[in-house]
Write a protein that holds these residues in place. Structure first.
Motif, PDB file in Angstrom:
ATOM      1  N   GLN A 111      99.074 -11.243  54.067  1.00  0.00           N
ATOM      2  CA  GLN A 111     100.505 -11.501  53.892  1.00  0.00           C
ATOM      3  C   GLN A 111     101.028 -12.423  54.995  1.00  0.00           C
ATOM      4  OE1 GLN A 111     101.996 -10.868  51.293  1.00  0.00           O
ATOM      5  NE2 GLN A 111     101.797  -8.789  50.508  1.00  0.00           N
ATOM      6  N   LEU A 112     100.600 -12.139  56.217  1.00  0.00           N
ATOM      7  CA  LEU A 112     100.999 -13.017  57.339  1.00  0.00           C
ATOM      8  C   LEU A 112      99.757 -13.678  57.919  1.00  0.00           C
ATOM      9  CD1 LEU A 112     103.571 -10.677  59.118  1.00  0.00           C
ATOM     10  CD2 LEU A 112     104.057 -12.594  57.611  1.00  0.00           C
ATOM     11  N   ILE A 113      98.766 -13.826  57.066  1.00  0.00           N
ATOM     12  CA  ILE A 113      97.432 -14.323  57.404  1.00  0.00           C
ATOM     13  C   ILE A 113      96.638 -13.214  58.107  1.00  0.00           C
ATOM     14  CG2 ILE A 113      96.026 -16.089  58.550  1.00  0.00           C
ATOM     15  CD1 ILE A 113      98.354 -18.009  58.136  1.00  0.00           C
ATOM     16  N   ALA A 114      96.929 -12.944  59.379  1.00  0.00           N
ATOM     17  CA  ALA A 114      96.215 -11.854  60.058  1.00  0.00           C
ATOM     18  C   ALA A 114      96.950 -10.540  59.808  1.00  0.00           C
ATOM     19  CB  ALA A 114      96.143 -12.134  61.550  1.00  0.00           C
ATOM     20  N   GLY A 115      96.250  -9.437  59.902  1.00  0.00           N
ATOM     21  CA  GLY A 115      96.868  -8.127  59.690  1.00  0.00           C
ATOM     22  C   GLY A 115      97.893  -7.806  60.766  1.00  0.00           C
ATOM     23  N   GLU A 116      97.582  -8.159  61.989  1.00  0.00           N
ATOM     24  CA  GLU A 116      98.517  -7.920  63.089  1.00  0.00           C
ATOM     25  C   GLU A 116      98.834  -9.252  63.743  1.00  0.00           C
ATOM     26  OE1 GLU A 116      97.021  -5.043  65.821  1.00  0.00           O
ATOM     27  OE2 GLU A 116      97.044  -3.420  64.339  1.00  0.00           O
ATOM     28  N   GLU A 192     110.165  -3.837  70.002  1.00  0.00           N
ATOM     29  CA  GLU A 192     108.815  -3.528  70.470  1.00  0.00           C
ATOM     30  C   GLU A 192     108.046  -2.624  69.512  1.00  0.00           C
ATOM     31  OE1 GLU A 192     109.192  -2.196  74.498  1.00  0.00           O
ATOM     32  OE2 GLU A 192     109.887  -4.172  75.180  1.00  0.00           O
ATOM     33  N   SER A 193     108.612  -2.389  68.326  1.00  0.00           N
ATOM     34  CA  SER A 193     107.907  -1.599  67.314  1.00  0.00           C
ATOM     35  C   SER A 193     107.235  -2.535  66.323  1.00  0.00           C
ATOM     36  CB  SER A 193     108.906  -0.703  66.579  1.00  0.00           C
ATOM     37  OG  SER A 193     109.578   0.104  67.502  1.00  0.00           O
ATOM     38  N   TRP A 194     106.409  -1.951  65.510  1.00  0.00           N
ATOM     39  CA  TRP A 194     105.752  -2.764  64.468  1.00  0.00           C
ATOM     40  C   TRP A 194     106.717  -2.980  63.306  1.00  0.00           C
ATOM     41  CZ3 TRP A 194     101.364  -4.973  65.699  1.00  0.00           C
ATOM     42  CH2 TRP A 194     100.436  -4.335  66.529  1.00  0.00           C
ATOM     43  N   PHE A 195     106.810  -4.191  62.802  1.00  0.00           N
ATOM     44  CA  PHE A 195     107.438  -4.438  61.508  1.00  0.00           C
ATOM     45  C   PHE A 195     106.299  -4.418  60.495  1.00  0.00           C
ATOM     46  CE2 PHE A 195     110.537  -6.942  64.195  1.00  0.00           C
ATOM     47  CZ  PHE A 195     111.565  -6.025  64.079  1.00  0.00           C
ATOM     48  N   THR A 196     106.440  -3.570  59.481  1.00  0.00           N
ATOM     49  CA  THR A 196     105.290  -3.387  58.575  1.00  0.00           C
ATOM     50  C   THR A 196     105.546  -3.842  57.134  1.00  0.00           C
ATOM     51  OG1 THR A 196     105.993  -1.114  58.204  1.00  0.00           O
ATOM     52  CG2 THR A 196     104.316  -1.487  59.910  1.00  0.00           C
ATOM     53  N   HIS A 197     106.786  -3.692  56.653  1.00  0.00           N
ATOM     54  CA  HIS A 197     107.060  -4.069  55.266  1.00  0.00           C
ATOM     55  C   HIS A 197     108.565  -4.152  55.063  1.00  0.00           C
ATOM     56  CE1 HIS A 197     107.054   0.326  55.514  1.00  0.00           C
ATOM     57  NE2 HIS A 197     108.094   0.240  54.699  1.00  0.00           N
ATOM     58  N   GLY A 210     109.920 -16.106  49.726  1.00  0.00           N
ATOM     59  CA  GLY A 210     110.244 -14.720  50.048  1.00  0.00           C
ATOM     60  C   GLY A 210     110.088 -14.365  51.523  1.00  0.00           C
ATOM     61  N   ALA A 211     110.217 -13.044  51.762  1.00  0.00           N
ATOM     62  CA  ALA A 211     110.286 -12.541  53.134  1.00  0.00           C
ATOM     63  C   ALA A 211     108.991 -12.744  53.907  1.00  0.00           C
ATOM     64  CB  ALA A 211     110.653 -11.057  53.118  1.00  0.00           C
ATOM     65  N   TYR A 212     107.859 -12.463  53.248  1.00  0.00           N
ATOM     66  CA  TYR A 212     106.587 -12.636  53.964  1.00  0.00           C
ATOM     67  C   TYR A 212     106.367 -14.097  54.350  1.00  0.00           C
ATOM     68  CZ  TYR A 212     104.985  -7.855  53.184  1.00  0.00           C
ATOM     69  OH  TYR A 212     104.852  -6.496  53.227  1.00  0.00           O
ATOM     70  N   ARG A 213     106.706 -14.999  53.392  1.00  0.00           N
ATOM     71  CA  ARG A 213     106.520 -16.420  53.671  1.00  0.00           C
ATOM     72  C   ARG A 213     107.432 -16.850  54.830  1.00  0.00           C
ATOM     73  NH1 ARG A 213     104.250 -21.073  51.386  1.00  0.00           N
ATOM     74  NH2 ARG A 213     104.558 -22.626  53.034  1.00  0.00           N
ATOM     75  N   PHE A 214     108.654 -16.282  54.792  1.00  0.00           N
ATOM     76  CA  PHE A 214     109.609 -16.611  55.861  1.00  0.00           C
ATOM     77  C   PHE A 214     109.037 -16.225  57.230  1.00  0.00           C
ATOM     78  CE2 PHE A 214     112.912 -14.959  58.724  1.00  0.00           C
ATOM     79  CZ  PHE A 214     113.632 -16.117  58.945  1.00  0.00           C
ATOM     80  N   TRP A 215     108.548 -15.001  57.325  1.00  0.00           N
ATOM     81  CA  TRP A 215     108.067 -14.550  58.638  1.00  0.00           C
ATOM     82  C   TRP A 215     106.745 -15.224  59.028  1.00  0.00           C
ATOM     83  CZ3 TRP A 215     110.705 -13.108  62.444  1.00  0.00           C
ATOM     84  CH2 TRP A 215     111.918 -12.446  62.255  1.00  0.00           C
TER      85      TRP A 215
END
Lengths: 251, 291
Positions: A111-116, A192-197, A210-215
């Motif tokens: 979704q963001l290329i890498a998982g984290e 400082e928390s994870w954004f996950t979905h 969409g949102a994933y592409r934006f981020w």
């Protein structure tokens, strides 16, 4: 010979939360005519844990004031931080001007290329609001001016935030209370928390893809400045939002 | 929103401080200093509004009992007043860094425990026995007496007010000494003099100090030192009025100037502690009875 070099210790510790003990009881008496009277009683604690209210004495006005001051300590006077924009008995709200900050994402692979992923990116102006019931909201605003009650609100473009603006707290370790001194701690807890979905069913941002592409683009550094045109207008002002804080989130 | 485990600031702080103090101290052979930084939130009492603060404290764990009598007597034989000069330097800088039980300190403890604060047992005997000679003799036989000190230690090891050798004389002795150990001890003493670490004001601490970093007995047959110290520490622990740390400083968390000042103070402290450690090592290691 350095036999003891590694033995030198420098222990750093932090005072933990205070342990609370039952100390006294206050009994309040009232008459039909509206008169009030209070007595203060010491407590006898049994080894097994039970407690007995012992004979009391009248509670003086001075004792009432002193106790009230201690119990309402958070509302004692002090300097008001520039970022603090609203405070009443339940809620505190503050402004975070547009800035560059690090964000952390943990999303499904691809979704963001890498998982984290984590990068320092630009952010729009934000308003956070925290109620005593741990109701924690965040909204976006445009421009760099300190917001007022008439400032238009936009959806915070972040994952894990519901449509109402309420932040999904999850297992984030939050400051014990919301107070003027803790604003930065609350803000840091968010970033400082994870954004996950995404938590919104509607549009999180106006962005092709969409949102994933934006981020993904944000994390890739495609927008040096935060693109305010992508923010979704919520159709209400900050004043209106703070007056309707009891809105339920849509999980 | 899942929490992302952030950096453990306490652990980071501890690692940095520990690294710093180890670098400043260097390798130690005898002394075992420890440090603590305890942070607390703002006071809860509205009438005592204090900001977040930390208390830094430090001290030394005991290295146990080591014998320094043969070395000091050897120095004194090599040149009159050299042994006492070294011993006084050791005591002086120990009280500025990590205090050590030395013969003079042990006799002060005996005075405190047995002699009503006097320099011998006569007052205690007078109080307890009056003129009863038999009772006095019996009590004297069972207690720690000044005579025991005089037979265990040379007089110069117990007296604080004796003339000491000056720097120039010490340099001359070191240069002319054929025994490398003697020259090394003198170099250590001169090094401590040159460092001249700031003194520590013990007077504002309440109670008796018991956090000594070790015991310097005179010889292997010195049973007196341990006997006195056992009784002294027992008495103090029963009183409950004692402290163990060699220093404590409360510093406001945002008082950067005070914190910087403490680091500066500790740099000097660490250098002197290293010098003291070396000196104790030199005096307590090897066979000084052989020259």
């Amino acid at each position: 010979m350095n036999a003891h070099e590694r033995d030198v210790k420098f222990n750093v510790s932090e005072e933990g939360p205070a342990e609370m003990h039952l100390r006294r009881a206050i009994l309040v008496y009232g008459s039909k005519g509206g008169g009030q009277f209070a007595t203060v009683h010491d407590i006898a604690t049994a080894p097994g844990g039970g407690a007995t209210i012992l004979p009391g004495r009248p509670m003086t006005a001075f004792a009432v004031q002193r106790l009230a001051r201690k119990l309402t300590k958070r509302r004692e006077g002090g300097f008001i931080p520039e970022k603090l924009i609203f405070q009443d008995a339940d809620t505190i709200a503050w402004w975070v001007p547009p800035s560059r900050r690090r964000v952390w994402f943990r999303c499904p692979e691809g979704q963001l290329i890498a998982g984290e992923r984590s990068e320092v990116v630009s952010h729009p102006g934000l308003v956070f609001s925290v109620a005593t019931a741990r109701k924690w909201f965040v909204w976006a605003i445009t421009g760099t001016a300190r917001p007022t009650d008439r400032t238009k609100l936009f959806r915070a473009p972040y994952f894990n935030v519901w449509e109402s603006g309420q932040v999904c707290v999850g297992n984030v370790d939050l400051p014990e209370r919301a107070s003027a001194e803790k604003l930065d701690e609350w803000t840091n807890a968010f970033f400082e928390s994870w954004f996950t979905h995404p938590n919104v069913h509607a549009e999180l941002v106006r962005y092709r893809g969409g949102a994933y592409r934006f981020w993904r683009d944000m994390l890739d550094g495609k927008h040096a400045e935060f693109p305010e045109r992508t923010l979704v207008d919520l159709g209400r002002t900050l004043g209106e939002a703070l007056q309707s804080r009891n809105a339920k989130h849509d999980d | 929103m899942p929490s992302r485990p952030g950096p453990d600031h306490i652990k980071t702080c501890q690692t940095v401080l520990e690294g710093w103090v180890r670098r400043e101290l260097g390798a130690l052979r005898m002394l075992r200093p420890y440090f603590g930084m305890h942070m607390r939130e703002t006071g809860n009492d509205a009438s005592q509004a204090v900001g977040p603060a930390c208390l830094i404290e430090w001290g030394g764990e005991s290295f146990g009992v080591r014998c320094v009598g043969p070395a000091l007597e050897c120095l004194e034989r090599h040149r009159p007043r050299l042994g006492r000069t070294v011993l006084r330097a050791l005591e002086r800088y120990a009280f500025r860094t990590l205090p050590i039980y030395t013969p003079a300190v042990v006799m002060e403890c005996a005075s405190d425990v047995y002699w009503y604060g006097e320099c011998d047992e006569e007052m205690a005997l007078e109080e307890a026995c009056g003129d009863d000679a038999e009772e006095r003799r019996s009590m004297r036989d069972s207690m720690v007496t000044r005579a025991m000190f005089d037979s265990t230690f040379p007089r110069w090891a117990l007296e604080g007010r004796t003339r000491l050798l000056g720097r120039r004389t010490l340099l001359q002795i070191a240069e002319s000494a054929s025994d490398r150990r003697i020259a090394s001890v003198i170099e250590s003493v001169l090094g401590l003099h040159a460092m001249n670490p700031p003194g520590y004001d013990w007077t504002f601490r309440e109670g008796r100090f018991v956090g000594y970093s070790g015991v310097l007995a005179w010889g292997r047959e010195d049973e007196l030192t341990c006997r006195v110290l056992d009784d002294y520490e027992q008495m103090v622990s029963e009183s409950g009025d004692y402290f163990e740390t060699c220093g404590e400083v409360p510093i406001g968390v945002e008082d950067h100037e005070a914190l910087t000042g403490w680091f500066e103070y500790m740099r000097s402290w660490c250098r002197a502690t290293h010098g003291l450690d070396t000196l104790i090592w030199q005096l307590s290691e090897g066979d000084w009875s052989v020259k």
